[in-house]
Enzyme design. Structure first.
Site, PDB file in Angstrom:
ATOM      1  N   GLY A 138       0.829  -1.207   0.000  1.00 10.70           N
ATOM      2  CA  GLY A 138       0.000   0.000   0.000  1.00 10.70           C
ATOM      3  C   GLY A 138       0.855   1.246   0.000  1.00 10.70           C
ATOM      4  CG  ASN A 139      -0.394   4.661  -1.490  1.00  5.19           C
ATOM      5  OD1 ASN A 139      -1.094   5.473  -0.908  1.00  5.19           O
ATOM      6  ND2 ASN A 139      -0.820   3.982  -2.550  1.00  5.19           N
ATOM      7  NE  ARG A 140       3.562   7.781   5.707  1.00  4.60           N
ATOM      8  CZ  ARG A 140       4.032   9.022   5.683  1.00  4.60           C
ATOM      9  NH1 ARG A 140       4.930   9.372   4.791  1.00  4.60           N
ATOM     10  NH2 ARG A 140       3.615   9.908   6.538  1.00  4.60           N
ATOM     11  CB  SER A 141      -2.703   8.118  -0.248  1.00  5.20           C
ATOM     12  OG  SER A 141      -3.902   8.821  -0.425  1.00  5.20           O
ATOM     13  CB  ALA A 191      -1.712   7.446  -3.717  1.00  3.96           C
TER      14      ALA A 191
END
Ligand code: C5P
Length: 405
Positions: A209-212, A276
């Site tokens: 995943g990502n930090r958005s 994102a």
């Protein structure tokens, strides 16, 4: 536009004496959580239904009731003069009658008379009172003067009665209040917004995943809704609640997001790609949880490129039947620190993605993602700077929409 700072509005919530006053607490809370500065003016009868300490704690401000308190600071007109919008919820039959005739024998009456801000009322009363010719005439007079009326709905009233006169739900009153103060320059427009971060599964319990957090995309959805647009929000993982009053479509992976965008873009006047999206996904998704005993001390992940949804959209490959003149806005979250170099990266991206506008924001360990504030530069498709904004994500959202408009 409001005189408050950026997206933050000064809202007066008037509460009058009806049982629905307990639901006004939820309205105050929603306004405060949305970042607005709320002053409650409650009539003495309202305070028989809900306590002043509750309202002060939730609004984080002193609650006004008495005309003869705060005389030195001329409170009877100061609140009204400073307000960006006034909402009265619940508005009883008596309070509507007083408003229609300009009576000002209490702090709410003087506040309303001293204000040129938009006024929203959420009537709540028994069906007979709602249908009484006096109330009907008072409401018609108020409407004629530009007062916005939200609800009432039909449903359970005090006691065992059921019928017309039930106060609108707090979320609906919130939406009507914010819409009253924003320009309706997106009325009739259909806007598709993507938000949040995609999650690409490795096995049934893990993902890349990502930090958005989805905050900027959600703020864009709220802002577009308040300006009159019909909003579809395609939400990948969000860390904030999705806004009321938008069509929500939840997705997990980039491929699911692509399918959703392909479908909704065919009907959208504008597409804002704030999500994102993962550029890669694991080549293999295991059916069962991966075990360290089987993977050993080192394990290599093989990744496959995801489709570039934005590029596919602007090239016509993703949604061939999208409306002519559809405006497409992309985002570029970049970690480059040098101001010239980050602009060059964004210019190249605007051209490569074929977007009408590109919103550039610098991100890092402590900026951009997952924060309440943001700072962005908006470029057009040729790479010229057409807007800049900094502040809370709702005000940044409004500046981006100004460019879109
Ligand atoms: O290339 P980059 O990921 O930096 O581009 C960001 C923009 O492209 C965002 O608007 C994002 O929503 C979109 N994007 C996309 N499909 C991808 C990757 C990014 O639509 N696979």
């Amino acid at each position: 536009m409001a005189s408050g700072e950026g997206g933050r509005l000064r809202v007066v919530v008037g509460i009058t004496g009806g049982i629905a006053a307990y639901k006004a607490v939820a309205l105050v809370r929603l306004l405060v959580l949305a970042g607005h500065d709320v002053s409650v003016v409650a009539t003495p009868s309202a305070l028989r239904f809900v306590g002043k300490p509750t309202l002060e704690a939730i609004s984080r401000n002193e609650v006004g009731t008495d005309l003869y308190e705060g005389v030195a600071e001329v409170r009877h007109v100061a609140l009204g003069q400073a307000a960006d919008v006034i909402v009265i919820a619940p508005a009883t039959a008596n309070s509507l009658a007083k408003l229609a005739h300009g009576l000002s024998d209490d702090l709410l009456g003087t506040t309303v008379l001293a204000s040129s801000a938009p006024l929203v009322v959420a009537p709540a009363m028994h069906t007979e009172m709602w249908e009484n010719p006096a109330t009907v005439a008072n409401l018609a007079l108020l409407r004629e003067r530009g007062v916005r009326v939200v609800g009432p709905g039909t449903g359970a009233l005090t006691g065992k009665d059921v019928g017309a006169g039930r106060m609108a739900e707090p979320e609906e009153i919130l939406a009507a209040t914010l819409a009253a103060v924003r320009p309706q320059d997106l009325a009739g427009r259909r806007i598709l917004i993507t938000a949040g971060g995609t999650r690409e599964p490795l096995d049934p319990v893990r993902f890349l995943g990502n930090r958005s957090s989805g905050r900027q995309g959600v703020a864009l959805a709220e802002a577009a809704r308040d300006r009159g647009a019909a909003v579809t929000l395609v939400a990948a993982h969000l860390e904030v609640p999705p806004p009321h009053g938008v069509a929500l479509h939840q997705v997990g992976t980039a491929e699911e997001l692509a399918v959703a965008v392909a479908g909704f873009a065919a009907e959208a006047d504008a597409v804002i790609m704030a999500a994102a999206v993962a550029d890669y996904r694991p080549a293999v998704v295991a059916d069962a949880k991966l075990k360290k005993e089987a993977l050993g001390e080192e394990h290599e992940l093989r990744l496959i490129r995801n489709p570039d949804i934005l590029r596919a959209l602007t090239s016509g490959e993703l949604a061939p039947s999208r409306p002519a003149g559809q405006v497409v806005i992309g985002f570029a979250a970049e970690t480059e620190q040098d101001p010239e170099r980050i602009l060059a990266v964004a210019r190249e991206k605007a051209a490569r993605k074929g977007v009408d506008f590109l919103v550039l924001n610098r991100v890092g360990w402590a900026e951009g993602f997952a924060t309440a504030e943001n700072a962005v530069t908006v470029l057009d498709g040729h790479g010229s700077i057409v807007g800049e904004a900094a502040g809370d994500k709702l005000s940044v959202a409004h500046r981006i929409l100004d460019v879109l408009v």
